[in-house]
Design a protein around this motif. Structure first.
Motif, PDB file in Angstrom:
ATOM      1  N   HIS A  27      42.338  37.236  40.501  1.00  0.00           N
ATOM      2  CA  HIS A  27      43.438  38.149  40.213  1.00  0.00           C
ATOM      3  C   HIS A  27      44.194  37.638  38.995  1.00  0.00           C
ATOM      4  O   HIS A  27      44.785  36.575  39.034  1.00  0.00           O
ATOM      5  N   GLY A  28      44.178  38.413  37.962  1.00  0.00           N
ATOM      6  CA  GLY A  28      44.873  37.985  36.747  1.00  0.00           C
ATOM      7  C   GLY A  28      43.907  37.319  35.794  1.00  0.00           C
ATOM      8  O   GLY A  28      43.027  36.558  36.198  1.00  0.00           O
ATOM      9  N   LYS A  29      44.095  37.651  34.494  1.00  0.00           N
ATOM     10  CA  LYS A  29      43.165  37.149  33.475  1.00  0.00           C
ATOM     11  C   LYS A  29      43.279  35.627  33.331  1.00  0.00           C
ATOM     12  O   LYS A  29      44.285  35.043  33.718  1.00  0.00           O
ATOM     13  N   PRO A  30      42.244  35.018  32.728  1.00  0.00           N
ATOM     14  CA  PRO A  30      42.324  33.569  32.491  1.00  0.00           C
ATOM     15  C   PRO A  30      43.312  33.237  31.378  1.00  0.00           C
ATOM     16  O   PRO A  30      42.919  33.002  30.241  1.00  0.00           O
ATOM     17  N   ASP A  68      33.486  36.623  49.260  1.00  0.00           N
ATOM     18  CA  ASP A  68      34.394  36.499  48.106  1.00  0.00           C
ATOM     19  C   ASP A  68      34.252  37.701  47.175  1.00  0.00           C
ATOM     20  O   ASP A  68      35.215  38.124  46.548  1.00  0.00           O
ATOM     21  N   THR A  69      33.035  38.215  47.062  1.00  0.00           N
ATOM     22  CA  THR A  69      32.812  39.310  46.110  1.00  0.00           C
ATOM     23  C   THR A  69      33.438  40.612  46.594  1.00  0.00           C
ATOM     24  O   THR A  69      33.976  41.378  45.798  1.00  0.00           O
ATOM     25  N   TYR A  70      33.436  40.873  47.894  1.00  0.00           N
ATOM     26  CA  TYR A  70      34.078  42.127  48.330  1.00  0.00           C
ATOM     27  C   TYR A  70      35.567  41.953  48.670  1.00  0.00           C
ATOM     28  O   TYR A  70      36.291  42.933  48.785  1.00  0.00           O
ATOM     29  N   ALA A  71      36.011  40.685  48.791  1.00  0.00           N
ATOM     30  CA  ALA A  71      37.406  40.461  49.205  1.00  0.00           C
ATOM     31  C   ALA A  71      38.378  41.146  48.259  1.00  0.00           C
ATOM     32  O   ALA A  71      38.247  41.062  47.035  1.00  0.00           O
ATOM     33  N   GLY A  72      39.328  41.852  48.830  1.00  0.00           N
ATOM     34  CA  GLY A  72      40.351  42.524  48.031  1.00  0.00           C
ATOM     35  C   GLY A  72      39.867  43.820  47.405  1.00  0.00           C
ATOM     36  O   GLY A  72      40.621  44.515  46.742  1.00  0.00           O
ATOM     37  N   ASP A 119      40.153  48.146  40.795  1.00  0.00           N
ATOM     38  CA  ASP A 119      41.124  48.171  39.694  1.00  0.00           C
ATOM     39  C   ASP A 119      40.467  47.904  38.342  1.00  0.00           C
ATOM     40  O   ASP A 119      40.980  48.297  37.306  1.00  0.00           O
ATOM     41  N   GLU A 120      39.327  47.204  38.398  1.00  0.00           N
ATOM     42  CA  GLU A 120      38.682  46.817  37.136  1.00  0.00           C
ATOM     43  C   GLU A 120      38.096  48.013  36.403  1.00  0.00           C
ATOM     44  O   GLU A 120      37.871  47.952  35.196  1.00  0.00           O
ATOM     45  N   LEU A 121      37.804  49.096  37.114  1.00  0.00           N
ATOM     46  CA  LEU A 121      37.096  50.217  36.477  1.00  0.00           C
ATOM     47  C   LEU A 121      38.045  51.016  35.595  1.00  0.00           C
ATOM     48  O   LEU A 121      38.990  51.655  36.083  1.00  0.00           O
ATOM     49  N   SER A 136      34.918  47.904  30.948  1.00  0.00           N
ATOM     50  CA  SER A 136      35.300  47.360  32.258  1.00  0.00           C
ATOM     51  C   SER A 136      34.422  46.151  32.575  1.00  0.00           C
ATOM     52  O   SER A 136      33.272  46.097  32.138  1.00  0.00           O
ATOM     53  N   VAL A 137      34.979  45.222  33.338  1.00  0.00           N
ATOM     54  CA  VAL A 137      34.186  44.052  33.773  1.00  0.00           C
ATOM     55  C   VAL A 137      34.407  43.841  35.268  1.00  0.00           C
ATOM     56  O   VAL A 137      35.551  43.779  35.735  1.00  0.00           O
ATOM     57  N   PHE A 138      33.310  43.748  35.999  1.00  0.00           N
ATOM     58  CA  PHE A 138      33.383  43.440  37.430  1.00  0.00           C
ATOM     59  C   PHE A 138      32.823  42.032  37.617  1.00  0.00           C
ATOM     60  O   PHE A 138      31.663  41.796  37.289  1.00  0.00           O
ATOM     61  N   PHE A 139      33.640  41.135  38.136  1.00  0.00           N
ATOM     62  CA  PHE A 139      33.127  39.786  38.363  1.00  0.00           C
ATOM     63  C   PHE A 139      32.533  39.682  39.764  1.00  0.00           C
ATOM     64  O   PHE A 139      33.156  40.104  40.743  1.00  0.00           O
ATOM     65  N   THR A 140      31.314  39.129  39.806  1.00  0.00           N
ATOM     66  CA  THR A 140      30.783  38.704  41.098  1.00  0.00           C
ATOM     67  C   THR A 140      31.453  37.353  41.317  1.00  0.00           C
ATOM     68  O   THR A 140      31.578  36.585  40.372  1.00  0.00           O
TER      69      THR A 140
END
Ligand code: F6R
Length: 609
Positions: free
Chosen positions: A75-78, A265-269, A281-283, A387-391
């Motif tokens: 959550h939140g950019k680096p 972890d990947t589906y959490a939230g 939210d990433e889309l 858009s970027v989806f992180f695994t």
């Protein structure tokens, strides 16, 4: 992902924390931070690796109590503001995990006057603790932590400092690892035992909902009711290298075993069970754009391409969108027919595969909406798409992709469900069924891992054959491709994945008693058809190994060996079957004495054409 560290002792806390964080950089390395408690809390944090953090810590900065963090953004950019520790007045917190209900908590805290300086979920923990201790002046730090554990949902390992209690670090965990190291007048806490192994081999593993208070005089353990508990000290026998593999013989085996966590972890939230919907939210596409989409074009290589092929079935079935899956190395030199109503989706674990990057760049002129699924924060692909989806699979070190593949599948399910919902294609019931099914996957994968001996025996039995075939239909066709790819790359056995219905158009000529065939025959609308294919193959004297559901009592009559997966929603079975095939490949390569983590001629990240 990320890793937390805590230290109280006689050494220089800055040095100990930095060296411990370095050992955990594999868990995430996009930002890092440290807080030392002298009379006050002094914090240094920055975007970038631990080496960047070291650069901003002034020479001579010292202390004996501190906490630290290395982050892999969720959550939140680096950015520096999102790096941990997070502070609320006299409290500092580091956190590994995901607080799923942070938005609701954040809104309330803002109403109460708290100012948020970061975009993270973690900052709510700091403010909640502050508010709890302010509301009740008699409340100790550990009681405040216990109290907020009833408010936060999700996964966490946290370490907290508070200037009111300058002799303590308080820690707690739920669904994220936390280990305490016991040295001589030196006490450590970390997300991974490797962090402190150079200082002590005596470790205590903390269980869910347990709390720890570390003081200069020793360590106390508590349960969730506030009662002191005794914990067993384990002496870690591994050296540092073995510890990085958590005792597994190979990174690949460790990574296969991490899948219950990486899937979760990947589906959490990203799933709201309450509302029966997906939160993405990433889309960066609005609902009108999604409704008007004409096509999805998936671009990827290797295992990521196989995940994309599963994605094709998902987008077509769940969202009713025609989907093509393109091999990046071909697509970059093709003459693509694209337009603004096409969604291009790159899938790349590393985010650095040269062909995938070039193929994505070649689509830019057409004005398509673009997205990437990747495992690596800060990788090049993250700067190339809208858009970027992180695994959130964590670093994958074994060359053969395992946990990144199943994490990619999870993201593909979520995108397809989201698109299907917006496009009015999915009923609330179907959505709910699949979402409930996704939440069952970590436990189901664990069941497969618990029964891996059957797979091992099967692998050993066929370890000396020259050729293998893998077959499946519909969603199980790309699973068969992935099974064959895994086997060939690490065991060097020639293996081919085939659409089961295609076998009779050529490959049947190669089928004999010398060529075992793995058939993915999980329950679904093509099950009977695959059964017919199995009978054709048996008639050519080949031995057939099937991957089948636990409740399938019939199948063993027709085949030589059955490898089971738990019963699940038809669309979700690729995740479970993939784990079986990863283990089959792993144990075959092990029996053949191959170099499993670094197969010949292959690299983890193919950054050249
Ligand atoms: C196979 C494997 C490779 C990668 C491929 C693409 O186990 O790992 O086939 O999938 O090189 O890599 P990424 O996903 O990093 O683009």
């Amino acid at each position: 992902m990320g890793g937390i560290v805590g230290y109280i002792g006689t050494d220089n806390a800055v040095d100990v924390i930095i060296s411990s964080l370095r050992k955990m950089e594999y868990r995430g390395y996009d930002s890092a931070g440290i807080t030392i408690l002298n009379d006050d809390l002094v914090t240094y944090k920055t975007a970038g690796k631990i080496s960047e953090l070291e650069k901003i810590i002034p020479a001579g900065f010292n202390g004996h109590i501190g906490i630290g963090h290395t982050r892999g953004a969720t959550h939140g950019k680096p950015e520096t503001k999102n790096a941990h520790p997070h502070l609320s007045s006299n409290i500092a917190v580091v956190h590994n995990g995901i607080i799923e209900n942070y938005m609701r908590l954040k809104e309330k805290l803002i109403e109460q006057g708290y100012e948020f300086l970061s975009d993270t979920d973690t900052e709510v923990i700091a403010h909640l603790l502050h508010r709890t201790m302010k509301d009740n002046e008699a409340c100790s730090l550990i009681d405040a932590v216990r109290h907020i554990m009833t408010k936060i949902e999700g996964s966490y390992a946290i370490a907290v400092l508070c200037t009111d209690e300058p002799d303590h670090i308080v820690l707690a965990r739920k669904d994220s690892p936390l280990i305490i190291g016991l040295g001589d007048k030196n006490y450590f806490a970390a997300s991974d035992v490797t962090a402190f192994l150079r200082y002590t081999k005596n470790a205590v593993y903390i269980n869910d909902m347990e709390l720890v208070q570390i003081s200069p005089g020793g360590v106390e353990f508590y349960n969730n009711d506030g009662q002191r508990i005794e914990k067993q000290i384990e002496v870690i026998e591994w050296n540092e290298e073995a510890a990085e593999k958590a005792g597994y013989e190979h990174f690949m085996l460790k990574e296969i075993h991490e899948q219950p966590t990486s899937i979760q972890d990947t589906y959490a939230g990203r799933i709201s069970e309450l509302e029966g919907r997906v939160i993405l939210d990433e889309l960066k596409m609005d609902e009108d754009q999604l409704r008007n989409l004409q096509r999805v074009t998936i671009i990827a290589c290797g295992t990521s391409w196989n995940a994309g092929c599963v994605g094709k079935y998902l987008f077509e079935n769940l969202a009713g969108i025609h989907t093509d899956v393109e091999t990046a190395s071909e697509f970059r030199y093709a003459d693509p027919v694209l337009c603004g109503q096409i969604f291009t989706l790159a899938i790349t674990q590393s985010g650095e595969t040269a062909d995938t990057l070039a193929a994505v760049k070649s689509t830019k002129a057409y004005g398509c909406s673009s997205a990437a699924i990747t495992n690596v924060v800060g990788s090049t692909i993250t700067r190339e798409t809208d858009s970027v989806f992180f695994t959130r699979a964590g670093p994958e070190i074994g060359v053969a992709a395992t946990k990144s593949f199943t994490a990619q599948l999870i993201v593909l399910y979520l995108i397809a469900i989201h698109m299907g919902t917006v496009r009015g294609r999915l009923t609330p019931q179907t959505t709910r069924d699949i979402l409930v099914g996704i939440k069952q996957l970590p436990g189901q994968v664990q069941r497969i891992l618990n029964n891996k001996d059957v797979i091992k025996k099967c692998a050993e039995h066929y370890a000396n054959v020259q050729d293998y075939f893998f077959i499946g239909r519909h969603l199980n066709y790309p699973v068969s491709l992935e099974g064959a790819l895994k086997l060939k790359e690490i065991s060097y056995i020639h293996a081919e994945g085939y659409a089961a219905g295609e076998i009779k158009h050529g490959p049947l000529a190669l089928i004999s008693s010398e060529t075992p065939v793995v058939a993915i025959a999980t329950k679904g609308h093509t099950y009977d058809k695959v059964l017919s294919n199995i009978k054709e193959i048996k008639a050519r004297s080949a031995e057939v190994i099937v991957v089948a559901n636990e409740s399938d009592n019939e199948i063993s009559k027709y085949v030589d060996r059955v490898l089971r997966i738990p019963d699940c929603h038809e669309l979700l079975s690729p995740v479970l079957s993939a784990v079986v095939l990863q283990l089959l490949a792993y144990y075959t390569a092990l029996a053949r004495g191959c170099s499993i983590d670094k197969p010949r001629n292959l690299a983890k990240s193919v950054t050249v054409e």
